[in-house]
Scaffold this motif. Sequence first.
Motif, PDB file in Angstrom:
ATOM      1  N   ALA A   1       0.846  -1.202   0.000  1.00  0.00           N
ATOM      2  CA  ALA A   1       0.000   0.000   0.000  1.00  0.00           C
ATOM      3  C   ALA A   1       0.879   1.250   0.000  1.00  0.00           C
ATOM      4  O   ALA A   1       0.603   2.223  -0.718  1.00  0.00           O
ATOM      5  N   PHE A   2       1.945   1.215   0.786  1.00  0.00           N
ATOM      6  CA  PHE A   2       2.890   2.337   0.811  1.00  0.00           C
ATOM      7  C   PHE A   2       3.577   2.485  -0.552  1.00  0.00           C
ATOM      8  O   PHE A   2       3.781   3.603  -1.043  1.00  0.00           O
TER       9      PHE A   2
ATOM     10  N   TYR B   1       1.263   4.215  -2.810  1.00  0.00           N
ATOM     11  CA  TYR B   1       1.173   5.624  -2.403  1.00  0.00           C
ATOM     12  C   TYR B   1       2.358   6.422  -2.961  1.00  0.00           C
ATOM     13  O   TYR B   1       2.177   7.497  -3.543  1.00  0.00           O
TER      14      TYR B   1
ATOM     15  N   CYS C   1      -3.390   1.962   8.632  1.00  0.00           N
ATOM     16  CA  CYS C   1      -2.347   2.549   7.775  1.00  0.00           C
ATOM     17  C   CYS C   1      -2.654   2.354   6.293  1.00  0.00           C
ATOM     18  O   CYS C   1      -2.426   3.252   5.475  1.00  0.00           O
TER      19      CYS C   1
ATOM     20  N   SER D   1      -3.240   5.272   3.528  1.00  0.00           N
ATOM     21  CA  SER D   1      -2.500   5.291   2.254  1.00  0.00           C
ATOM     22  C   SER D   1      -3.440   5.442   1.069  1.00  0.00           C
ATOM     23  O   SER D   1      -3.215   6.265   0.179  1.00  0.00           O
ATOM     24  N   TYR D   2      -4.529   4.656   1.080  1.00  0.00           N
ATOM     25  CA  TYR D   2      -5.445   4.702  -0.059  1.00  0.00           C
ATOM     26  C   TYR D   2      -6.294   5.971  -0.071  1.00  0.00           C
ATOM     27  O   TYR D   2      -6.709   6.429  -1.137  1.00  0.00           O
TER      28      TYR D   2
ATOM     29  N   CYS E   1      -3.887   0.141  -8.606  1.00  0.00           N
ATOM     30  CA  CYS E   1      -4.247  -0.151  -7.216  1.00  0.00           C
ATOM     31  C   CYS E   1      -5.298  -1.261  -7.100  1.00  0.00           C
ATOM     32  O   CYS E   1      -5.413  -1.889  -6.045  1.00  0.00           O
TER      33      CYS E   1
END
Length: 312
Positions: free
Chosen positions: A121-122, A125, A215, A219-220, A243
């Motif tokens: 996810a990071f 981002y 978290c 991020s999303y 994504c």
Amino acid sequence: MSTQNETFYQPDHFILIGIPGLEVAEFWISIPMCLMYILTILGNSAMLLLILPQETFHKPMYLFLSMLSIIDLVASATTTPKILSIFWFDDKEIDFNACLVQLFLIHALTMMESTVLLAMAFDRYVAICYPLRYTSILPNSMIAKIGVVAIIRGSIFMAPAPFLIRRLSYCRNNVISHTYCEHMAVVKIACTSTTINQVYGLTVALLVIAVDTTCITVSYSAIVRAVIRLSSMEARHKALGTCAPHICVILISYVPALFSFFAHRFGHNIPLHIHIIFANLYILIPPMCNPIIYGARTKEIRKRIIVIFHKS
């Protein structure tokens, strides 16, 4: 004296009874389960064979996919063969120490997978919000460190579990109403106080699941805000398209796991067989679906598969 002996009893093995109430259907349940296991092995092995030998795939997203595949292969091998042997050969006995090892691996690997999903996810981002700094923020050395952190985090959080279970007594009850050694399923059959085990399990789950999902959500949320600011509709579709596979994987990983977690503690009215079926789904479906979702949705992987088939 006999009461004292009864109180401090610890079995040398447990009995995994499978799915109570669905014993007659267990053979038929085992068929899709076996197919899922075969697809898990083929899909994740294929991902590793596609990604690892190719230097062009040695990028953060693909290296994270490799980590997921390794975790999924080990997690599936930890549980599914034993479940199938229960259904096919009535092989319900499991050694006490083997049960503790299985319990440790199941939950530690689940936490490692959660850490990798958070890192992915990071990654998305950074790729969308800071594309020009992507390679400097996430070099391959950083990916290796994240992999080490995932292993250490999962191992440290689950290390106390086997020792906490060893201090429990079972009063001649060694029958676990489950298909594998799940932490709370083993704790529940003890006849001494399990408060420490329950508090530990709840604390670890909150530290991992709650922190990681929070978290990932942050991020999303940042990604969605960044995408909305893009002027071109095509750019928006492209950004969201990168994504989409990750969001699908997050949903199929966390939803069954959260259901199983809450059912153990608060779902007293949920039939036991429903709970056990969901507990099996959360160790079967994500490992099977991950390579299928990423293989179908990732353009570079699709191209590589087409090249291999053309060569053959």
